[in-house]
Design a protein around this motif. Structure first.
Motif, mmCIF file in Angstrom:
data_model
loop_
_atom_site.group_PDB
_atom_site.id
_atom_site.type_symbol
_atom_site.label_atom_id
_atom_site.label_comp_id
_atom_site.label_asym_id
_atom_site.label_seq_id
_atom_site.Cartn_x
_atom_site.Cartn_y
_atom_site.Cartn_z
ATOM 1 N N THR A 62 48.496 -31.521 -54.294
ATOM 2 C CA THR A 62 47.188 -31.380 -54.937
ATOM 3 C C THR A 62 46.521 -30.061 -54.553
ATOM 4 O OG1 THR A 62 46.939 -33.772 -54.820
ATOM 5 C CG2 THR A 62 44.964 -32.493 -55.273
ATOM 6 N N VAL A 63 46.604 -29.718 -53.283
ATOM 7 C CA VAL A 63 45.965 -28.484 -52.814
ATOM 8 C C VAL A 63 46.609 -27.261 -53.467
ATOM 9 C CG1 VAL A 63 45.594 -27.033 -50.782
ATOM 10 C CG2 VAL A 63 45.215 -29.486 -50.645
ATOM 11 N N ILE A 64 47.924 -27.233 -53.503
ATOM 12 C CA ILE A 64 48.613 -26.079 -54.077
ATOM 13 C C ILE A 64 48.449 -26.059 -55.594
ATOM 14 C CG2 ILE A 64 50.873 -24.981 -54.352
ATOM 15 C CD1 ILE A 64 51.503 -25.865 -51.534
ATOM 16 N N TRP B 72 39.821 -17.497 -74.486
ATOM 17 C CA TRP B 72 39.772 -18.791 -73.802
ATOM 18 C C TRP B 72 40.958 -19.692 -74.112
ATOM 19 C CZ3 TRP B 72 37.036 -19.320 -69.715
ATOM 20 C CH2 TRP B 72 35.922 -18.501 -69.542
ATOM 21 N N ILE B 73 41.586 -19.531 -75.243
ATOM 22 C CA ILE B 73 42.757 -20.355 -75.552
ATOM 23 C C ILE B 73 43.894 -20.016 -74.593
ATOM 24 C CG2 ILE B 73 44.527 -20.839 -77.292
ATOM 25 C CD1 ILE B 73 42.315 -20.409 -79.402
ATOM 26 N N TRP B 74 44.166 -18.712 -74.433
ATOM 27 C CA TRP B 74 45.235 -18.297 -73.521
ATOM 28 C C TRP B 74 44.861 -18.581 -72.069
ATOM 29 C CZ3 TRP B 74 49.936 -17.898 -74.886
ATOM 30 C CH2 TRP B 74 50.254 -17.484 -76.166
ATOM 31 N N VAL B 75 43.608 -18.429 -71.748
ATOM 32 C CA VAL B 75 43.171 -18.722 -70.377
ATOM 33 C C VAL B 75 43.427 -20.186 -70.050
ATOM 34 C CG1 VAL B 75 41.157 -18.879 -68.866
ATOM 35 C CG2 VAL B 75 41.478 -16.868 -70.288
ATOM 36 N N ALA B 76 43.098 -21.093 -70.970
ATOM 37 C CA ALA B 76 43.306 -22.521 -70.730
ATOM 38 C C ALA B 76 44.793 -22.856 -70.615
ATOM 39 C CB ALA B 76 42.672 -23.337 -71.852
ATOM 40 N N VAL B 77 45.602 -22.294 -71.503
ATOM 41 C CA VAL B 77 47.046 -22.579 -71.480
ATOM 42 C C VAL B 77 47.675 -22.078 -70.180
ATOM 43 C CG1 VAL B 77 49.249 -22.006 -72.582
ATOM 44 C CG2 VAL B 77 47.291 -22.648 -73.984
ATOM 45 N N ILE B 78 47.360 -20.855 -69.792
ATOM 46 C CA ILE B 78 47.951 -20.281 -68.577
ATOM 47 C C ILE B 78 47.435 -20.990 -67.324
ATOM 48 C CG2 ILE B 78 48.141 -18.163 -67.223
ATOM 49 C CD1 ILE B 78 48.142 -16.642 -69.898
ATOM 50 N N THR B 79 46.189 -21.440 -67.333
ATOM 51 C CA THR B 79 45.653 -22.186 -66.189
ATOM 52 C C THR B 79 46.385 -23.518 -66.021
ATOM 53 O OG1 THR B 79 43.494 -21.161 -66.486
ATOM 54 C CG2 THR B 79 43.565 -23.182 -65.197
ATOM 55 N N ILE B 80 46.651 -24.205 -67.122
ATOM 56 C CA ILE B 80 47.390 -25.471 -67.055
ATOM 57 C C ILE B 80 48.819 -25.226 -66.569
ATOM 58 C CG2 ILE B 80 48.362 -27.336 -68.461
ATOM 59 C CD1 ILE B 80 45.763 -27.157 -70.137
ATOM 60 N N ILE B 81 49.435 -24.162 -67.038
ATOM 61 C CA ILE B 81 50.790 -23.830 -66.585
ATOM 62 C C ILE B 81 50.775 -23.507 -65.086
ATOM 63 C CG2 ILE B 81 52.644 -22.126 -66.774
ATOM 64 C CD1 ILE B 81 52.001 -22.006 -69.792
ATOM 65 N N GLY B 82 49.789 -22.752 -64.625
ATOM 66 C CA GLY B 82 49.685 -22.424 -63.204
ATOM 67 C C GLY B 82 49.475 -23.647 -62.336
ATOM 68 N N ALA B 83 48.661 -24.590 -62.811
ATOM 69 C CA ALA B 83 48.437 -25.828 -62.057
ATOM 70 C C ALA B 83 49.708 -26.671 -62.005
ATOM 71 C CB ALA B 83 47.307 -26.628 -62.687
ATOM 72 N N THR B 84 50.453 -26.712 -63.099
ATOM 73 C CA THR B 84 51.698 -27.474 -63.134
ATOM 74 C C THR B 84 52.734 -26.883 -62.179
ATOM 75 O OG1 THR B 84 51.261 -28.044 -65.433
ATOM 76 C CG2 THR B 84 53.508 -28.366 -64.643
ATOM 77 N N ILE B 85 52.871 -25.575 -62.211
ATOM 78 C CA ILE B 85 53.811 -24.915 -61.296
ATOM 79 C C ILE B 85 53.385 -25.137 -59.847
ATOM 80 C CG2 ILE B 85 54.659 -22.660 -60.538
ATOM 81 C CD1 ILE B 85 54.589 -21.814 -63.504
ATOM 82 N N TYR C 256 51.716 -27.659 -58.671
ATOM 83 C CA TYR C 256 51.975 -29.057 -58.315
ATOM 84 C C TYR C 256 53.434 -29.256 -57.917
ATOM 85 C CZ TYR C 256 52.704 -34.049 -58.674
ATOM 86 O OH TYR C 256 53.055 -35.342 -58.401
ATOM 87 N N PHE C 257 54.350 -28.705 -58.702
ATOM 88 C CA PHE C 257 55.771 -28.872 -58.384
ATOM 89 C C PHE C 257 56.145 -28.169 -57.084
ATOM 90 C CE2 PHE C 257 56.212 -29.842 -63.006
ATOM 91 C CZ PHE C 257 56.642 -31.147 -62.835
ATOM 92 N N ILE C 258 55.572 -27.017 -56.828
ATOM 93 C CA ILE C 258 55.833 -26.328 -55.560
ATOM 94 C C ILE C 258 55.296 -27.157 -54.387
ATOM 95 C CG2 ILE C 258 55.232 -24.304 -54.174
ATOM 96 C CD1 ILE C 258 55.360 -22.668 -56.786
ATOM 97 N N GLY C 259 54.097 -27.671 -54.524
ATOM 98 C CA GLY C 259 53.509 -28.503 -53.469
ATOM 99 C C GLY C 259 54.263 -29.801 -53.269
ATOM 100 N N ASN C 260 54.743 -30.396 -54.349
ATOM 101 C CA ASN C 260 55.507 -31.627 -54.252
ATOM 102 C C ASN C 260 56.818 -31.390 -53.502
ATOM 103 O OD1 ASN C 260 55.997 -34.301 -54.636
ATOM 104 N ND2 ASN C 260 56.638 -34.127 -56.757
ATOM 105 N N ASN C 261 57.490 -30.274 -53.795
ATOM 106 C CA ASN C 261 58.718 -29.944 -53.066
ATOM 107 C C ASN C 261 58.419 -29.658 -51.603
ATOM 108 O OD1 ASN C 261 60.417 -30.251 -55.241
ATOM 109 N ND2 ASN C 261 60.245 -28.117 -55.891
ATOM 110 N N LEU C 262 57.291 -29.033 -51.337
ATOM 111 C CA LEU C 262 56.887 -28.766 -49.956
ATOM 112 C C LEU C 262 56.635 -30.074 -49.205
ATOM 113 C CD1 LEU C 262 56.101 -26.546 -47.906
ATOM 114 C CD2 LEU C 262 53.770 -26.804 -48.720
#
Length: 79
Positions: free
Chosen positions: A31-33, A53-66, A68-74
């Motif tokens: 969650t933190v990462i 704002w459309i690209w900002v929202a899409v890239i922000t969601i992609i960054g949060a997803t990435i 999450y997966f990095i933090g989950n592996n950690l």
């Protein structure tokens, strides 16, 4: 005259013993990462797309997803 030594003693409350498997909360790093990834992705995408704002929202969601997966592996590697 009062006879305090004849009075009943006070009962002291003892909390119930824990029964069950209590362990500390797991998965907090994901969650933190994820939040940190969303903030970094938001900042980069806002300046890179000049506030679209459309690209900002899409890239922000992609960054949060990435993030999450990095933090989950950690979290899995720490266990």
């Amino acid at each position: 005259m009062a006879r305090s030594h004849h009075r009943k003693r006070h009962k002291h409350f003892q909390p119930p013993a824990h029964t069950g498997n209590y362990s500390k909360k797991k998965g907090r790093g994901a969650t933190v990462i994820a939040v940190a990834g969303a903030v970094v992705a938001f900042a980069i995408s806002y300046f890179a797309t000049e506030g679209n704002w459309i690209w900002v929202a899409v890239i922000t969601i992609i960054g949060a997803t990435i993030g999450y997966f990095i933090g989950n592996n950690l979290d899995k590697s720490v266990e």
